[in-house]
Design a protein around this motif. Structure first.
Motif, PDB file in Angstrom:
ATOM      1  N   MET A 428       0.826  -1.209   0.000  1.00 25.08           N
ATOM      2  CA  MET A 428       0.000   0.000   0.000  1.00 25.08           C
ATOM      3  C   MET A 428       0.863   1.263   0.000  1.00 25.08           C
ATOM      4  O   MET A 428       0.498   2.268  -0.613  1.00 25.08           O
ATOM      5  CB  MET A 428      -0.934  -0.007   1.208  1.00 25.08           C
ATOM      6  CG  MET A 428      -2.064   0.995   1.129  1.00 25.08           C
ATOM      7  SD  MET A 428      -3.251   0.802   2.490  1.00 25.08           S
ATOM      8  CE  MET A 428      -4.225  -0.596   1.911  1.00 25.08           C
ATOM      9  N   ASN A 429       2.027   1.197   0.666  1.00 18.05           N
ATOM     10  CA  ASN A 429       2.894   2.369   0.737  1.00 18.05           C
ATOM     11  C   ASN A 429       4.023   2.330  -0.287  1.00 18.05           C
ATOM     12  O   ASN A 429       4.772   3.307  -0.416  1.00 18.05           O
ATOM     13  CB  ASN A 429       3.490   2.497   2.146  1.00 18.05           C
ATOM     14  CG  ASN A 429       2.444   2.891   3.161  1.00 18.05           C
ATOM     15  OD1 ASN A 429       1.879   3.980   3.088  1.00 18.05           O
ATOM     16  ND2 ASN A 429       2.163   2.016   4.106  1.00 18.05           N
ATOM     17  N   GLU A 430       4.151   1.211  -0.988  1.00 16.44           N
ATOM     18  CA  GLU A 430       5.179   1.034  -2.017  1.00 16.44           C
ATOM     19  C   GLU A 430       6.576   1.362  -1.466  1.00 16.44           C
ATOM     20  O   GLU A 430       7.326   2.152  -2.026  1.00 16.44           O
ATOM     21  CB  GLU A 430       4.854   1.890  -3.241  1.00 16.44           C
ATOM     22  CG  GLU A 430       3.521   1.508  -3.888  1.00 16.44           C
ATOM     23  CD  GLU A 430       3.157   2.354  -5.083  1.00 16.44           C
ATOM     24  OE1 GLU A 430       3.210   1.833  -6.224  1.00 16.44           O
ATOM     25  OE2 GLU A 430       2.808   3.536  -4.880  1.00 16.44           O
ATOM     26  N   VAL A 431       6.892   0.727  -0.322  1.00 14.70           N
ATOM     27  CA  VAL A 431       8.184   0.923   0.336  1.00 14.70           C
ATOM     28  C   VAL A 431       8.830  -0.429   0.617  1.00 14.70           C
ATOM     29  O   VAL A 431       8.162  -1.464   0.675  1.00 14.70           O
ATOM     30  CB  VAL A 431       8.032   1.674   1.676  1.00 14.70           C
ATOM     31  CG1 VAL A 431       7.561   3.098   1.445  1.00 14.70           C
ATOM     32  CG2 VAL A 431       7.095   0.939   2.634  1.00 14.70           C
ATOM     33  N   ASN A 432      10.153  -0.405   0.788  1.00 14.09           N
ATOM     34  CA  ASN A 432      10.861  -1.575   1.291  1.00 14.09           C
ATOM     35  C   ASN A 432      10.730  -1.578   2.811  1.00 14.09           C
ATOM     36  O   ASN A 432      10.787  -0.528   3.455  1.00 14.09           O
ATOM     37  CB  ASN A 432      12.335  -1.525   0.911  1.00 14.09           C
ATOM     38  CG  ASN A 432      12.555  -1.578  -0.586  1.00 14.09           C
ATOM     39  OD1 ASN A 432      11.800  -2.213  -1.315  1.00 14.09           O
ATOM     40  ND2 ASN A 432      13.580  -0.885  -1.060  1.00 14.09           N
ATOM     41  N   LEU A 433      10.575  -2.754   3.393  1.00 17.48           N
ATOM     42  CA  LEU A 433      10.451  -2.892   4.842  1.00 17.48           C
ATOM     43  C   LEU A 433      11.554  -3.817   5.337  1.00 17.48           C
ATOM     44  O   LEU A 433      11.633  -4.981   4.943  1.00 17.48           O
ATOM     45  CB  LEU A 433       9.084  -3.460   5.217  1.00 17.48           C
ATOM     46  CG  LEU A 433       8.837  -3.748   6.702  1.00 17.48           C
ATOM     47  CD1 LEU A 433       8.855  -2.452   7.514  1.00 17.48           C
ATOM     48  CD2 LEU A 433       7.510  -4.486   6.905  1.00 17.48           C
ATOM     49  N   GLU A 434      12.417  -3.294   6.216  1.00 19.41           N
ATOM     50  CA  GLU A 434      13.469  -4.089   6.839  1.00 19.41           C
ATOM     51  C   GLU A 434      13.049  -4.434   8.261  1.00 19.41           C
ATOM     52  O   GLU A 434      12.709  -3.540   9.049  1.00 19.41           O
ATOM     53  CB  GLU A 434      14.789  -3.312   6.864  1.00 19.41           C
ATOM     54  CG  GLU A 434      15.360  -3.028   5.491  1.00 19.41           C
ATOM     55  CD  GLU A 434      16.666  -2.242   5.527  1.00 19.41           C
ATOM     56  OE1 GLU A 434      17.242  -2.014   4.448  1.00 19.41           O
ATOM     57  OE2 GLU A 434      17.105  -1.866   6.643  1.00 19.41           O
ATOM     58  N   LEU A 435      13.078  -5.714   8.595  1.00 13.96           N
ATOM     59  CA  LEU A 435      12.667  -6.174   9.912  1.00 13.96           C
ATOM     60  C   LEU A 435      13.887  -6.617  10.722  1.00 13.96           C
ATOM     61  O   LEU A 435      14.721  -7.379  10.235  1.00 13.96           O
ATOM     62  CB  LEU A 435      11.683  -7.340   9.784  1.00 13.96           C
ATOM     63  CG  LEU A 435      10.342  -6.986   9.139  1.00 13.96           C
ATOM     64  CD1 LEU A 435       9.543  -8.243   8.833  1.00 13.96           C
ATOM     65  CD2 LEU A 435       9.531  -6.057  10.028  1.00 13.96           C
ATOM     66  N   TYR A 436      13.959  -6.114  11.959  1.00 17.13           N
ATOM     67  CA  TYR A 436      15.113  -6.366  12.813  1.00 17.13           C
ATOM     68  C   TYR A 436      14.699  -7.054  14.109  1.00 17.13           C
ATOM     69  O   TYR A 436      13.558  -6.936  14.563  1.00 17.13           O
ATOM     70  CB  TYR A 436      15.819  -5.050  13.159  1.00 17.13           C
ATOM     71  CG  TYR A 436      16.534  -4.417  11.991  1.00 17.13           C
ATOM     72  CD1 TYR A 436      17.892  -4.613  11.799  1.00 17.13           C
ATOM     73  CD2 TYR A 436      15.832  -3.621  11.079  1.00 17.13           C
ATOM     74  CE1 TYR A 436      18.560  -4.029  10.723  1.00 17.13           C
ATOM     75  CE2 TYR A 436      16.487  -3.042  10.001  1.00 17.13           C
ATOM     76  CZ  TYR A 436      17.852  -3.250   9.827  1.00 17.13           C
ATOM     77  OH  TYR A 436      18.503  -2.675   8.756  1.00 17.13           O
ATOM     78  N   ASP A 437      15.671  -7.731  14.695  1.00 20.24           N
ATOM     79  CA  ASP A 437      15.467  -8.393  15.987  1.00 20.24           C
ATOM     80  C   ASP A 437      15.856  -7.417  17.092  1.00 20.24           C
ATOM     81  O   ASP A 437      16.969  -7.456  17.627  1.00 20.24           O
ATOM     82  CB  ASP A 437      16.312  -9.666  16.063  1.00 20.24           C
ATOM     83  CG  ASP A 437      16.111 -10.414  17.379  1.00 20.24           C
ATOM     84  OD1 ASP A 437      15.105 -10.142  18.058  1.00 20.24           O
ATOM     85  OD2 ASP A 437      16.963 -11.259  17.720  1.00 20.24           O
ATOM     86  N   THR A 438      14.947  -6.504  17.410  1.00 17.54           N
ATOM     87  CA  THR A 438      15.228  -5.520  18.452  1.00 17.54           C
ATOM     88  C   THR A 438      13.915  -4.976  18.989  1.00 17.54           C
ATOM     89  O   THR A 438      12.840  -5.261  18.451  1.00 17.54           O
ATOM     90  CB  THR A 438      16.110  -4.377  17.916  1.00 17.54           C
ATOM     91  OG1 THR A 438      16.554  -3.576  19.025  1.00 17.54           O
ATOM     92  CG2 THR A 438      15.356  -3.503  16.933  1.00 17.54           C
ATOM     93  N   ASP A 439      14.006  -4.194  20.057  1.00 19.13           N
ATOM     94  CA  ASP A 439      12.831  -3.536  20.618  1.00 19.13           C
ATOM     95  C   ASP A 439      13.286  -2.307  21.399  1.00 19.13           C
ATOM     96  O   ASP A 439      14.481  -1.988  21.458  1.00 19.13           O
ATOM     97  CB  ASP A 439      12.020  -4.485  21.508  1.00 19.13           C
ATOM     98  CG  ASP A 439      12.826  -5.087  22.653  1.00 19.13           C
ATOM     99  OD1 ASP A 439      13.812  -4.445  23.100  1.00 19.13           O
ATOM    100  OD2 ASP A 439      12.480  -6.190  23.110  1.00 19.13           O
ATOM    101  N   GLY A 440      12.332  -1.606  22.004  1.00 20.06           N
ATOM    102  CA  GLY A 440      12.653  -0.369  22.698  1.00 20.06           C
ATOM    103  C   GLY A 440      13.569  -0.551  23.888  1.00 20.06           C
ATOM    104  O   GLY A 440      14.425   0.306  24.169  1.00 20.06           O
TER     105      GLY A 440
END
Length: 502
Positions: A428-440
């Motif tokens: 829907m946003n026509e973007v690349n999405l990088e997913l990482y193993d992290t949190d706040g």
């Protein structure tokens, strides 16, 4: 001996702590309390409050859990970082006792006060100097207390943001940060200091505002009293603090102009970094100081926030079976419906006023329900598509501001655990999405390492950050998602024109 760093993340649903091994850059243990979501009290419609002492209770429980699990020895803990839910108001008296429940981020009571201040101060002052309307942020919430609880207000010694309060409980010192003052709409970006005009307009005593310290710095040390309460070693430095969205961006190493981060927890956000003070003329997205901001090298974060995100998914889970249905089952169920949910539309604005809607309380709406055609799978898909569509609505505002939105980073958590949600977001946003193993909490621990001098550089702090996967949009399949967004936006506009919302 290990060099360990403790990160604490105070959310509105839970408090999470993580211990990071500075040598490997990896988290060795993390834990969130409580097991169920923390209580948000709503004494009146549109209000949202939490007891700061409840946060402190769960901070102590998370610290005890992770330090015992990791068998932390004397001298191993080198720094503590704190991330926190933004925009909350904590008031304390001279004895550092909390005077009232915290008015938290999604509370809507101060909207009219912020709008009145915006009109009085004027757009020509607010947007260049504050980069935002005073809106429903911390300064406006404080003004509400002054107007409606004058006896209580007369006892105020200092006001704080949620993370400042936890730092105070750990160290006994009351401080804040430039990022905190900017998120509270106290900061004048042109004068590079407290906004004297805003304080005068809202009749807020300057002495109520704590001294600001850099996000990365030694901001106090664990007191003997706090050491007894938490089991921590006294003297450990508190060396980082930031609001949850700047910190989430930091946890993903989003520090340079053009880099973007997104989250989809209780609220949904996109946070983009720029080196010039951009602002939206309607204050639908908001600009704050980023964690690595300095006078010599300015850095700003533009925040798009949708309150009704994960909270809608959580509500839907309760309605569909609560503990008897898992989110994974819901995600699979929603994938069984076609793109666009066969005309079923969910507007997810049911968690207070929405900034992207210019502080209107639009409410949550399920539109186009056909009792002969739609079932649970359509409702789940409509909800997830509705959440992504609301983020897309804000995305387009950010693009109009001149931001380049090509690649977005996220932690693989919350709604980004849903394949349906991830694919819809990317297409829907026509973007690349990088997913990482992290949190706040991990981000706060890395920040503590920088602030305490454990890491020699920012790049060293992120050596243990792991990229899990990258999702790219398929242009051959984008059109159905773009059509679904157009239909969603059309329904939203119809509702707004009808006068039935906000």
């Amino acid at each position: 001996m290990r060099k360990l760093l403790l990160g604490i993340d105070i959310g509105s649903s839970s408090v999470k702590a993580a211990l990071l091994d500075a040598g490997t850059g990896k988290s060795i243990v993390s834990k969130a309390f409580p097991e169920e979501e923390m209580t948000i009290n709503a004494p009146q419609t549109g209000w949202a409050e939490q007891d700061p002492e409840m946060w402190w209770k769960y901070v102590k429980e998370t610290i005890a859990y992770v330090t015992n699990k990791a068998e932390v020895k004397k001298g191993e803990l080198k720094g503590i970082g704190i991330a926190y839910q933004m925009h909350g108001l904590v008031c304390v008296d001279k004895n550092l006792k909390v005077l009232r429940p915290s008015i938290i981020w999604c509370d809507s009571r101060a909207v009219e006060i912020g709008e009145k201040a915006f009109q009085s101060l004027g757009k020509d002052y607010c947007l260049p100097h504050l980069l935002n309307s005073p809106g429903n942020f911390t300064a406006s919430k404080l003004r509400w207390v002054i107007e409606n609880e004058p006896e209580l207000a007369s006892k105020i010694h200092k006001i704080m943001l949620p993370g400042d309060f936890i730092a105070m409980k750990l160290s006994g010192e009351i401080l804040t940060s430039e990022t905190g003052l900017s998120e509270g709409i106290f900061w004048d970006f042109i004068e590079n200091g407290l906004s004297k005009k805003l304080l005068k307009q809202m009749d807020i005593p300057k002495e109520w505002i704590p001294e600001a310290v850099p996000s990365f710095s030694v901001q106090g040390k664990v007191s003997k009293e706090a050491a007894k309460e938490t089991g921590l070693e006294s003297g450990v430095p508190i060396s980082y603090r930031a609001g949850d969205q700047p910190n989430n961006a930091f946890s993903l190493q989003v520090l340079k102009p053009g880099e973007l981060a997104t989250t989809a927890g209780t609220s949904g956000t996109v946070y983009g970094v720029c080196d010039s003070p951009l602002y939206d003329p309607f204050s639908r997205v908001n600009t704050f100081v980023h964690v690595n901001h300095s006078k010599k090298k300015p850095s700003y974060g533009v925040l798009l926030c949708v309150n009704g995100t994960g909270i809608l998914n959580s509500w839907l889970k309760k309605v569909m079976g609560g503990k008897w249905i898992a989110y994974e089952e819901m995600n699979a169920m929603g994938s069984g419906a076609p793109i666009g949910s066969e005309g079923l539309t969910f507007l997810p604005f049911g968690n207070g006023v929405e900034r992207i809607m210019q502080n209107k309380a639009v409410g949550a709406h399920l539109l186009g329900l056909d009792l002969l055609k739609h079932d649970k799978k359509h409702v789940v898909r409509a909800a997830q598509e509705g959440i992504v569509s609301s983020l897309t609505f804000g995305f387009r505002i950010m693009k109009d501001m001149g931001m380049n939105l090509k690649t977005v980073k996220a932690g693989k958590a919350n709604m980004f655990l849903s394949p349906l949600f991830r694919k819809t977001f990317v297409q829907m946003n026509e973007v690349n999405l990088e997913l990482y193993d992290t949190d706040g909490a991990q981000g706060a621990a890395r920040g503590a390492g920088i602030g305490a001098g454990v890491f020699a550089s920012e790049s060293e702090a992120f050596e243990g950050l792991s990229l899990l996967e990258t999702l790219e949009p398929n242009p051959n399949f984008s059109q159905p998602y773009l059509d679904a967004y157009s239909a969603w936006e059309g329904k939203l506009n119809e509702l707004l024109k009808s006068g039935l919302a906000g």
